[in-house]
Design a protein around this motif. Sequence first.
Motif, PDB file in Angstrom:
ATOM      1  N   THR A 311       0.848  -1.195   0.000  1.00 46.11           N
ATOM      2  CA  THR A 311       0.000   0.000   0.000  1.00 46.11           C
ATOM      3  C   THR A 311       0.879   1.238   0.000  1.00 46.11           C
ATOM      4  OG1 THR A 311      -1.704  -1.153   1.264  1.00 46.11           O
ATOM      5  CG2 THR A 311      -1.802   1.249   1.223  1.00 46.11           C
ATOM      6  N   ASP A 315      -1.919   6.266   1.599  1.00 47.23           N
ATOM      7  CA  ASP A 315      -3.067   5.933   0.747  1.00 47.23           C
ATOM      8  C   ASP A 315      -3.523   4.524   1.092  1.00 47.23           C
ATOM      9  OD1 ASP A 315      -4.960   5.546  -1.132  1.00 47.23           O
ATOM     10  OD2 ASP A 315      -3.681   5.845  -2.878  1.00 47.23           O
ATOM     11  N   GLU A 318      -5.467   2.041  -2.154  1.00 45.65           N
ATOM     12  CA  GLU A 318      -4.819   1.305  -3.240  1.00 45.65           C
ATOM     13  C   GLU A 318      -3.875   0.255  -2.672  1.00 45.65           C
ATOM     14  OE1 GLU A 318      -2.459   2.311  -7.401  1.00 45.65           O
ATOM     15  OE2 GLU A 318      -2.150   3.582  -5.646  1.00 45.65           O
ATOM     16  N   THR A 319      -4.025  -0.977  -3.133  1.00 45.74           N
ATOM     17  CA  THR A 319      -3.090  -2.050  -2.761  1.00 45.74           C
ATOM     18  C   THR A 319      -2.612  -2.733  -4.042  1.00 45.74           C
ATOM     19  OG1 THR A 319      -4.878  -3.669  -2.507  1.00 45.74           O
ATOM     20  CG2 THR A 319      -4.159  -2.469  -0.523  1.00 45.74           C
TER      21      THR A 319
END
Length: 411
Positions: A311, A315, A318-319
């Motif tokens: 990640t 943030d 989002e991965t």
Amino acid sequence: MRALPPRLLLIIGAVLTGLAVIALVLLSAAGIVEPASAVQIALSFAILAMAAMIVADGRRTDGKALRIDARTKRQDAALARTEQALAQLATELEGLPGRLEDAGRHQARVLLSALGEDRMELTAQTDRLAQLASAVARVDATVRQSADDLDDLRKLRHDHEQLTGLTGTAVQGLRDLAERLDALGGTVREGQADLAKSARQNYAQLEALIDIRALLQPRAPLPRLRGWAASPDVLRLLIERIAVDPAKVVVECGSGSSSVWLGYAVQRFGGGRVVALEHDERFAEASRDLVLAHGLQDVVEIRHAPLTSWTPPGDGAETIPWYDPRAVADLSDIGLVFVDGPPGATAQLVRYPAVPVLLPHCAADAWIVLDDTNRPGEREVADRWLLEYPELAGTAHPAEKGAMVLRRSAV
């Protein structure tokens, strides 16, 4: 002193004996010596002269015998030395065929290893080039024939249109046929261009492979390049970078044949080491065996780094799956990064984490090479890096699968 010859000794003895006899005769005639005594004295002189001759001749014979004996001993010593040298030579010659055979087998193994897989690759590339050249020639002939047929058809259509009895349906049919032939000609020309482009690309890859092969001279056969593996032209780019600006640490995202080529380059030019990250444990083991076969285990390390969910800092939405960052936690002063993994099919933007994770471990003037930028995902990754990291400056490289070369510098 050299002994006198027997003939000269005989003459000297006779002269002396004669002089003695003459003297005795004169003395006897003068009454000084009795005749009987003179005869006895003369006989004594003669006997002494003969004895002297015999002794002198014996000494001369003994001297000659001694000289012959000395010469014989010298010849025997020389023969003994010659015999010893011949025995030593025979011993050396006795093992020479075996050594020559072993040396020949070793050289044959070295030659076969030097040719190895690359020789088969060069042969296959040559065959493909010949096939492409033949295909291009056939396509060219087809295009020329189609163009001639099209010209004839156009002339025929024009002539038919001039005929008053030609119906509108027939004219339309001829027009449709001409359009289809035009489309076919365009398709054939596109195919010809694609074949020519493929032939040029194959030649470029063959040329790059010959360059790196001649430069690094690998000690054992290597797996084939291209396809899933890196192409020869991008490997040549990396090897040139190492030769010009040796890196203490080279990090490769992904492993395989490219790890060995980078290992040879670092071993020859850099004096540093290569660390390759591999998410597949079985493939990591295969890469280690390949490195060991080339004797590069001291400069190339294959690290098994399973994919984990990464990640971006700050943030949480989002991965992205990427190598476990703990695999590079101990690295510093990285001079060159080659991003050729994880596989693009793993996830969208799967190679993006390479810069956020590795850049803090890089040298101030590090180089980063991203492969496969002909694909949209990799192009987007390169664009994001350049946008988010102002210290990176990028240049596109016309490799077979596309490449982006980025240089880190002060903002």
